[in-house]
Write an enzyme that holds these catalytic residues in place. Structure first.
Site, PDB file in Angstrom:
ATOM      1  N   GLU A 305      18.064 -10.937 -22.791  1.00  0.00           N
ATOM      2  CA  GLU A 305      17.738 -11.830 -21.655  1.00  0.00           C
ATOM      3  C   GLU A 305      19.028 -12.321 -20.993  1.00  0.00           C
ATOM      4  OE1 GLU A 305      14.764 -11.541 -20.862  1.00  0.00           O
ATOM      5  OE2 GLU A 305      14.055 -10.843 -22.820  1.00  0.00           O
ATOM      6  N   GLU A 327      15.543  -2.715 -16.777  1.00  0.00           N
ATOM      7  CA  GLU A 327      15.133  -2.747 -18.187  1.00  0.00           C
ATOM      8  C   GLU A 327      15.844  -1.685 -19.032  1.00  0.00           C
ATOM      9  OE1 GLU A 327      13.981  -5.230 -19.275  1.00  0.00           O
ATOM     10  OE2 GLU A 327      12.889  -6.191 -17.631  1.00  0.00           O
TER      11      GLU A 327
END
Ligand code: B3K
Ligand code: ZN
Length: 881
Positions: A305, A327
């Protein structure tokens, strides 16, 4: 009447928006059932947008209360508002200010998308399309705006008020019991990165000084009483921040970085700018409740994150088809981080295991899609192992193909050229083409083609010519949604191993391109010939798993045994042990199905003994190598007409045979390898615990007098969760006499820790016996079961459906029925959790005819439901197609 399938969204239809939203001012009066949101948007027409072009904003279950344009209330004839859309028919200019007031109810938001409450705390989840559940907006990632957020709430129940960016003002609202805070985020961002949190939370503070000397305030917010569980997460955060500076030259860019842990969360965590919101499972840890695996996961998710701050937030996606841009790259970055923090080979093995167990079956089944899909019906269903894990493999291959230096030069260019943009895979690849002066058009096929390529290999040694020839071919097996496929660029890291185990130096060769120890397969068929090779070497191919492919190499048992003991590439040593075990497990399964006599191979049993006591391998690696392929892995290898009961029996048979042969050698590992002293989650100590528990796993089925007693003692005397859970799993899964007592003891000890109780539910749901089905049904009525808490649902139902192949695929159909019923129930409350559970049917066609017919019945039952969510409709349609 079945529910409608949502319309298809296609990459080829992408159009830039007619309007930009430059600034957003949000004023949010928080109330559990009636939160008032006033959004003031500075809207500007794009170049070429004509005055009067309608502005169409997205909404989802919204109620409009007020609408003003440039401060004046709009007459009803000038707009149309429904729950999911707000159209301003004819804006009077191409630049204007729109004020939108909506009222929303966080307490009835069970989808956990948009603004909701988790244990009294207000929190948000906006990716992918949750912001439109807060206010009407151009809710698409290519609309970047500067946000200022004013939050107001009761001071007593919500002393903490957080939003993205830096805090610029706070105070009491005069003559009320309310207070407010104003947050400003100077970095333009798409709406999916918006976040707010408000509640009565404890604050764990720390700080970080960036490499250029900027002071950053760090905080983790958790429920009161859980402050002491945040140390590892904070430590991981600081290490991530430093590592990103050192390895990628990327610094943090706000005055504060806040993390909030909540217990009701649809996925792992969310990278909202400056305000990461986490499933508490990836924050909270102490030795009493968290396993070594939990510690490793926390470290990886905190890093993931945080790394999104650059790969995702500063540079975001133009549209959701580009999801892998952020991602895949960010997973690659977190994998590299963990490799640097821990043992690189062990991390690689763990990542490949995950890829093979999650992504390979996805790629081989009805839900297969390219890393960059071209069409979707519901974007939430595309947060998949293919986008994440295969996406990371593609980035890793890029590094292998280009070499470290050019790879980093390409990335530096990407950060320089695209900072502040919403961009595409094409733009990303172009940076590497420029930096490395190369053409990546064929490499780009990795983003376009679904399916796992199969690479077939044959070798030939000519003692007269002294040549060694490797013949390679590649093919992607048929994928339902893909008509044809082209040859991909496949980097194969390799070594030619001589009789003494050393790699042979090779100089002259003809055929495919070779650079260093990587040969590049980029045609359907290719041959490479090495000259001056006097004795036949053994080819160690796909070292480090250099490409996400299946290898069809037909190595003899003799060669595999050689590689298992001699290969200097630790990954391929592990792979050789696994391949030997897999070959035997497939053979045993076939014999069991035919009702024939079967005994495990002595070679395999022998190799497990050598690995156990090989001092050249570190403990964690030994533990990995001694782990037999899972039932699901074996099923995947068999591929069709799968009988999970036969697989379970074969696996059990091999485990018992290994145990019987090596019980005496195992025992010291059980007892002596277990690290004493104060618990530490570091990789070395965790590795010793892993090996000790792996040895116990075998010793438990040795039928020795003391075997169950030793398991019980490990359980009862464990001073950490890793050992306690390992022993509990053996007691329950091996159906030992003390299992009920152990489950009760565990429950009494951990009743107050929801994360520890998730493990209790999971252990029972994954027990292989026939009684498990009823047990799962009973547990769904347990006072601790909560269908509104995604972690609890996953720990009971998802683990049953994905981690208990024999009981999910029972021949009476009851396993499928249980899951189908649960999907239908959950779908009304939380479609994302339901559709994720539904994906557990994805390999149904590979089962034997009796079982696949039963699975189809369950799927058709779901499909016939009249009010299925878009999420579940999409999955069930694709699974059945
Ligand atoms: N970006 C989020 C995932 C959002 C999922 C939305 N359904 C977490 C992550 O990948 O970091
Ligand atoms: Zn991510």
């Amino acid at each position: 009447m079945r529910s409608e399938t949502a319309p298809a969204i296609r990459l080829e239809d992408y159009q830039p928006p007619a309007y930009r939203i430059e600034k957003v001012h949000l004023d949010i009066l928080l109330d559990p059932t009636a939160t008032k949101v006033t959004a003031t948007l500075t809207v500007v027409g794009q170049d070429g947008t004509e005055t009067g072009t309608p502005l169409v904003l997205d909404g989802d279950e919204l109620k409009l209360t007020v609408l003003r344009l440039n401060g004046i209330e709009l007459p009803e004839s000038e707009f149309e508002a429904t729950a999911d859309r707000l159209e301003i028919r004819k804006p009077p200019a191409t630049s204007f200010e729109l004020t939108i007031e909506t009222e929303i109810n966080p307490d009835t938001n069970t989808k956990l998308m948009g603004l909701y409450r988790s244990s009294e705390t207000f929190c948000t989840q906006c990716e992918a399309e949750g912001f439109r559940r807060i206010t009407y907006f151009l809710d698409r990632p290519d609309v970047l705006a500067i946000y200022t957020t004013r939050l107001e709430a009761l001071r007593a129940s919500c002393p903490v008020l957080l939003a993205n960016g830096n805090l610029i003002e706070a105070g009491d609202v005069s003559e009320t019991d309310r207070h407010y805070a104003v947050w400003h985020d100077p970095h333009p961002k798409p709406a999916y990165l918006f976040a707010l949190v408000a509640g009565n939370l404890a604050q764990v503070p720390d700080e970080f000084v960036t490499s250029s000397g900027k002071q950053v305030e760090l905080n983790i917010f958790v429920e009161h009483g859980k402050e002491n569980l945040c140390g590892w997460a904070m430590d991981s955060l600081k290490r991530s921040m430093r590592w990103d500076e050192e390895v990628f030259g990327l610094e943090y860019d706000l005055d504060v970085f806040n993390i909030v842990a909540v217990s009701d969360f649809n996925m792992g965590a969310m990278e909202n700018k400056g305000l990461n919101i986490f499933n508490d499972k990836y924050v909270l840890a102490d030795p009493e409740t968290a396993t070594d695996q939990d510690y490793a996961n926390i470290e990886a998710v905190i890093a993931h994150e945080y790394f999104h701050n650059w790969t995702g937030n500063r540079i975001t996606c133009r549209d959701w088809f580009q999801l892998c841009l952020k991602e895949g790259l960010t997973v690659f970055r977190d994998q590299e981080f963990s490799s640097d923090m821990r043992s690189r080979p062990v991390k690689r093995i763990a990542d490949v295991r995950l890829l093979k167990s999650h992504q390979f079956p996805e790629d081989a089944g009805p839900l297969a899609h390219p890393v960059r899909p071209r069409v979707y019906h519901e974007i939430n269903n595309f947060y998949t192992a293919t986008v994440y894990e295969k996406g990371a493999e593609v980035v890793r291959m890029l590094k292998t193909v280009l070499g470290d230096e050019k790879f980093h030069a390409g990335l530096d260019l990407y950060f320089r050229q695209h900072d502040g943009e919403a961009t595409t895979i094409e733009a990303f690849l172009k940076c590497f083409e420029e930096a490395a002066a190369t053409d990546l058009s064929q490499f780009a096929l990795w983003y376009e083609q679904a399916g796992t390529p199969v690479v077939s290999v044959k070798t030939r040694h000519d003692p007269v010519q002294q040549t060694f020839t490797v013949s390679l071919s590649q093919e992607i097996p048929p994928v339902p949604s893909q008509k044809t496929s082209k040859p991909a660029v496949i980097p194969l890291r390799f070594g030619l191993i001589g009789p003494n185990g050393d790699d042979i130096a090779y100089e002259a060769h003809t055929g495919a391109k070779i650079s260093g120890d990587v040969m590049l397969l980029d045609k359907a068929r290719q041959e490479v010939t090495f000259n001056n090779i006097s004795t036949a070497p053994v080819l160690s191919l796909l070292r480090g798993f250099s490409a996400p492919v299946r290898l069809d190499q037909h190595l003899s048992a003799e060669d595999l045994l050689f590689l298992a003991s001699k290969d200097n590439d630790p990954f391929n040593r592990w792979q050789a042990v696994q391949s030997l075990a897999m070959q035997d497990l497939v053979r045993l399964t076939a014999l069991i199905r035919q009702g024939e006599q079967s005994t495990p191979s002595d070679d395999v049993i022998g190799v497990f003994g050598s690995v156990l006591s090989d001092p050249s391998l570190d403990a964690a690696l030994r533990a990995q190598a001694l782990t037999l392929p899972s039932e699901a892995d074996i099923a995947q290898e068999i591929g069709k007409n799968v009988d999970p009961d036969a697989i379970l029996m074969a696996r059990r048979m091999l485990r018992e045979a290994i145990s019987r042969s090596h019980a005496t050698a195992m025992l010291p590992f059980v007892t002596e390898m277990a690290p004493g002293g104060t618990y530490s989650p570091d990789a070395e100590t965790a590795g010793r615990r892993a090996l000790s528990n792996r040895a116990l796993h075998y010793y438990a089925v040795s039928a020795r007098d003391d075997s169950t007693q030793i398991v019980w003692e490990r359980f009862a005397s464990a001073d950490n969760m890793t050992d306690r859970l390992a022993a509990l799993t053996l007691l329950v899964h091996d159906d030992m006499e003390q299992k009920d007592a152990a489950l009760e003891m565990y429950r009494n000890r951990h009743e107050k820790s929801s994360l520890a109780m998730d493990k209790w539910f999971m252990t029972q749901a994954t027990a292989p016996g026939a009684r498990t089905l009823q047990r799962v049904r009973d547990l769904m009525n347990d006072p601790l079961y909560d269908a509104g808490n995604p972690n609890r649902v996953r720990s009971l139902l998802q683990s049953f459906a994905t981690g208990n192949p024999t009981q999910f695929a029972r021949t009476d159909g009851q396993g499928f029925e249980l899951v189908a019923e649960a999907v239908l129930q959950l779908d009304k409350r939380n479609p994302q959790v339901a559709s994720r559970l539904l994906t557990s049917f994805r390999s149904w066609r590979a089962l034997d005819p009796q079982r696949s017919a039963l699975a189809e019945t369950a799927l058709l039952r779901i499909s016939s439901c009249e009010e299925l969510s878009r999420d579940s409709r999409d999955i069930v349609d694709r699974t059945l197609q």
